[in-house]
Design a protein around this motif. Structure first.
Motif, short mmCIF file in Angstrom:
data_model
loop_
_atom_site.label_atom_id
_atom_site.label_comp_id
_atom_site.label_asym_id
_atom_site.label_seq_id
_atom_site.Cartn_x
_atom_site.Cartn_y
_atom_site.Cartn_z
N UNK A 75 0.78 -1.30 0.02
CA UNK A 75 -0.01 -0.02 0.07
C UNK A 75 0.78 1.15 0.10
N UNK A 76 1.89 1.13 0.81
CA UNK A 76 2.94 2.54 0.94
C UNK A 76 3.59 2.36 -0.36
N UNK A 77 3.92 1.50 -1.12
CA UNK A 77 4.49 1.46 -2.38
C UNK A 77 3.64 2.25 -3.59
N UNK A 78 2.56 1.61 -3.40
CA UNK A 78 1.42 2.25 -4.45
C UNK A 78 1.35 3.52 -4.21
N UNK A 79 1.42 4.11 -2.91
CA UNK A 79 1.10 5.56 -2.72
C UNK A 79 2.38 6.27 -3.13
N UNK A 80 3.48 5.82 -2.79
CA UNK A 80 4.85 6.57 -3.25
C UNK A 80 4.98 6.59 -4.80
N UNK A 104 10.59 0.60 -18.13
CA UNK A 104 9.62 0.21 -17.29
C UNK A 104 10.25 -0.57 -16.13
N UNK A 105 9.76 -0.09 -14.81
CA UNK A 105 10.13 -0.84 -13.57
C UNK A 105 9.14 -1.58 -12.75
N UNK A 106 9.29 -2.43 -12.42
CA UNK A 106 8.19 -3.24 -11.61
C UNK A 106 8.11 -2.84 -10.17
N UNK A 107 7.02 -2.54 -9.74
CA UNK A 107 6.75 -2.15 -8.59
C UNK A 107 7.83 -3.02 -7.48
N UNK A 108 7.65 -4.16 -7.65
CA UNK A 108 8.44 -5.15 -6.69
C UNK A 108 9.91 -4.99 -6.51
N UNK A 109 10.38 -4.34 -7.51
CA UNK A 109 11.80 -3.94 -7.74
C UNK A 109 12.35 -2.72 -6.98
N UNK A 144 -2.39 -3.75 -11.99
CA UNK A 144 -3.65 -4.70 -12.28
C UNK A 144 -3.48 -5.73 -11.58
N UNK A 145 -4.32 -6.80 -11.38
CA UNK A 145 -4.24 -7.78 -10.70
C UNK A 145 -2.88 -8.74 -11.10
N UNK A 146 -2.43 -8.57 -12.26
CA UNK A 146 -1.32 -9.21 -12.72
C UNK A 146 -0.03 -8.63 -12.89
N UNK A 147 0.01 -7.47 -12.83
CA UNK A 147 1.31 -6.68 -12.80
C UNK A 147 1.15 -5.11 -12.39
N UNK A 148 2.17 -4.82 -11.87
CA UNK A 148 2.25 -3.25 -11.54
C UNK A 148 3.60 -2.79 -11.79
N UNK A 149 3.64 -1.67 -12.74
CA UNK A 149 4.93 -0.96 -12.99
C UNK A 149 4.92 0.29 -13.36
#
Length: 114
Positions: A25-30, A79-84, A61-66
């Motif tokens: 949640x914090x990552x999405x907000x950032x 393109x950078x994936x959120x998880x990275x 989306x449900x399958x990706x966040x970048x």
């Protein structure tokens, strides 16, 4: 999240702020704040690398966040994936800070008093 982190769309000059999200949640907000920011950011990756550039898009989306970023040191975009992402640093000047509609109205009112 550090004390510099604010809820999205709050009027504050983020230049120089560093966000180190601890949750998804914090990552999405950032990332949302980086997207709204009108200056360059430095993205610190979990790999230890850093990328500097302008965030111009994001997808969640449900399958990706970048996010999509125009890097300052080469043409095109990446393109950078959120998880990275380990951290987002607001390293460049926000050219739109203080340029809200309300600021414009206030400026015009002050000009009319002169």
């Amino acid at each position: 999240m550090s004390q510099d982190q604010l809820p999205q769309h709050q009027e504050k000059d983020l230049q120089g702020s560093e966000l180190r999200p601890n949750t998804d949640e914090e990552l999405c907000g950032a990332v949302d704040q980086a997207f709204d920011y009108r200056g360059d950011v430095t993205i610190e990756l979990k790999s230890g690398e850093s990328v500097v550039g302008y965030v111009f898009g994001r997808t969640k989306t449900d399958s990706r966040a970048d996010l999509n970023l125009f890097p300052t040191n080469k043409p095109g975009y990446i393109t950078i994936q959120y998880g990275d992402i380990a951290a987002i640093i607001f390293s460049g000047k926000d050219t739109a800070f203080g340029q809200s509609w309300e600021s414009w109205i206030q400026k015009k009112k002050e000009e009319g008093r002169k």
